[in-house]
Design an enzyme around this catalytic site. Structure first.
Site, mmCIF file in Angstrom:
data_model
loop_
_atom_site.group_PDB
_atom_site.id
_atom_site.type_symbol
_atom_site.label_atom_id
_atom_site.label_comp_id
_atom_site.label_asym_id
_atom_site.label_seq_id
_atom_site.Cartn_x
_atom_site.Cartn_y
_atom_site.Cartn_z
ATOM 1 C CB THR A 190 -0.833 0.017 1.310
ATOM 2 O OG1 THR A 190 -1.627 -1.146 1.335
ATOM 3 C CG2 THR A 190 -1.673 1.261 1.436
ATOM 4 N NE ARG A 218 -8.384 -7.688 3.436
ATOM 5 C CZ ARG A 218 -7.387 -6.818 3.391
ATOM 6 N NH1 ARG A 218 -7.227 -6.040 2.335
ATOM 7 N NH2 ARG A 218 -6.529 -6.721 4.388
ATOM 8 C CB VAL A 219 -13.082 -3.544 2.695
ATOM 9 C CG1 VAL A 219 -12.572 -2.127 2.897
ATOM 10 C CG2 VAL A 219 -14.047 -3.596 1.513
ATOM 11 N N GLY A 220 -9.762 -3.788 3.344
ATOM 12 C CA GLY A 220 -8.741 -3.627 4.374
ATOM 13 C C GLY A 220 -8.858 -2.285 5.076
ATOM 14 C CG ASP A 221 -5.191 -0.726 6.594
ATOM 15 O OD1 ASP A 221 -5.076 -1.614 5.726
ATOM 16 O OD2 ASP A 221 -4.295 0.095 6.844
ATOM 17 C CB THR A 241 1.977 0.029 4.655
ATOM 18 O OG1 THR A 241 2.100 -0.952 3.620
ATOM 19 C CG2 THR A 241 3.234 -0.022 5.510
ATOM 20 N N GLY A 242 0.492 -2.650 5.436
ATOM 21 C CA GLY A 242 0.591 -3.979 6.024
ATOM 22 C C GLY A 242 -0.766 -4.611 6.234
ATOM 23 N N GLY A 244 -4.077 -5.151 6.993
ATOM 24 C CA GLY A 244 -5.164 -4.216 7.265
ATOM 25 C C GLY A 244 -6.054 -4.623 8.412
HETATM 26 N N1 GLY Z 1 -3.043 -2.375 4.124
HETATM 27 C C1 GLY Z 1 -3.667 -2.855 2.974
HETATM 28 C C2 GLY Z 1 -4.695 -3.846 3.204
HETATM 29 O O1 GLY Z 1 -4.676 -4.570 4.196
HETATM 30 O O2 GLY Z 1 -5.581 -3.965 2.381
#
Ligand code: GLY
Length: 331
Positions: A190, A218-221, A241-242, A244
């Site tokens: 990211t 799926r949705v991340g952070d 980053t990383g 989520g």
């Molecule tokens: N940080 C990106 C995600 O987990 O989607």
């Protein structure tokens, strides 16, 4: 596959990690120590996760000409979204397990306004669509088909975001549908970006294709306010980053900004953000999270769980890569 195992294993594939012994440490470079010690205001400045040097350069060019931080964020993030070789952001991003490239992005400005798109397909520049959501609608998040439809109505063109090489990699993955660790993928996740312009106003953006071969939907952070990004023009900003899921559970970027409000330096705040994840999660050897923060003086900090993370910075006309300290150090 059970959700718990999917998340554990998926973290190994999409986000990079190092499985190594644990001692707490903090690495800072000389510039950071100087900025923190003097308390001098050094703006404009732009920082971004990883070695996204082309992105920070594009953002710096806006800031250097006296442009606003929000425009610098757009210019910088669009560089990575357009880069077909970057398989974790925008066009060319790795698809989900069904072969669809779905993108998440958000933006936040000096007024504390926010716009985001999640799980959007077929539009190459989600950061620009997020800005349109913020500026042209009474809403803050658009998802899926609605986001795509809104983007098209705003003049964005539909295009296929799955490159031949991403498709080949996905087809190879599908043969076994297994997740295997890839150790420490530097320069490969990211992009979260924070910028302060010459007026001292801060904005931020975050854009990603998320975890490679994630479950559909799926949705991340990255597009969630307070998790992948938070900006407060009286304090500063933070981005992540990383993995989520872990950032979401700790509302990491909001936490870091609030810690800076209470007097922590950006470095101290990032370290505490990482500690909140690590100390409550015995599984932390299996995923990476990295934070970068910027306060209103232009002082910055970064920290991560596993070594290998760093930030690209442009300040005082000079571009540098700052290696992040990590909670877990290599043996
Ligand atoms: N940080 C990106 C995600 O987990 O989607």
């Amino acid at each position: 596959m059970k959700r718990r195992n999917f998340l554990k294993n998926a973290s190994l594939t999409g986000l990079g990690l190092a499985v190594v012994p644990s001692i707490i440490s903090c690495e800072t470079d000389k510039k950071e120590q100087k900025a923190t010690a003097t308390g001098k205001i050094v703006v404009p400045v732009v920082v971004a996760t990883w070695r996204f040097h082309n992105a920070t350069k594009a953002a710096w060019e806006v800031l250097e000409k006296g442009g606003e931080s929000i425009d610098a964020i757009i210019a910088g993030c669009r560089v990575e979204e357009a880069d077909l070789k970057n398989t974790t952001v925008g066009n060319g991003g790795s698809p989900d397990r069904d072969g669809n490239v779905t993108l998440d992005a958000c933006i936040m400005n000096k007024e504390g306004n926010y716009g985001a798109v999640v799980c959007m397909e077929n539009i190459a520049h989600p950061i620009s669509v997020a800005r349109k959501v913020m500026e042209e609608t009474p809403h803050v998040i658009f998802a899926g088909k609605g986001a795509e439809q809104f983007a098209v109505e705003q003049g964005f063109k539909r295009e296929n975001l799955l490159t031949e090489s991403s498709k080949r990699a996905w087809e190879k993955w599908k043969v076994k549908s297994e997740y295997k660790p890839i150790i420490n993928i530097e320069n490969h996740d990211t992009i979260g970006m924070l910028a302060i312009d010459k007026n001292g106003d801060i904005s931020g953006g975050c854009t990603t294709s998320g975890m490679a071969y994630k479950m559909a939907g799926r949705v991340g952070d990255s597009a969630v306010i307070g998790s992948g990004l938070f900006i407060d023009n009286t304090v500063g900003g933070a981005t992540a980053t990383g993995m989520g899921e872990e950032v979401l559970k700790t509302v990491g970027s909001f936490l870091i900004v609030e810690l800076m409000r209470q007097g922590r330096t950006p470095q101290e705040a990032c370290e505490e953000g990482v500690r909140r994840i690590v100390e409550s999660n015995p599984n932390h050897n299996n995923f990476q999270v990295g934070y970068v923060a910027l306060n209103k003086k232009g002082e910055y900090g970064c920290y991560c769980i596993h070594g290998g993370f760093g930030i690209s910075k442009y300040q005082e006309g000079e571009q540098t890569y700052v290696k992040s300290g990590s909670y877990i150090k290599k043996a």
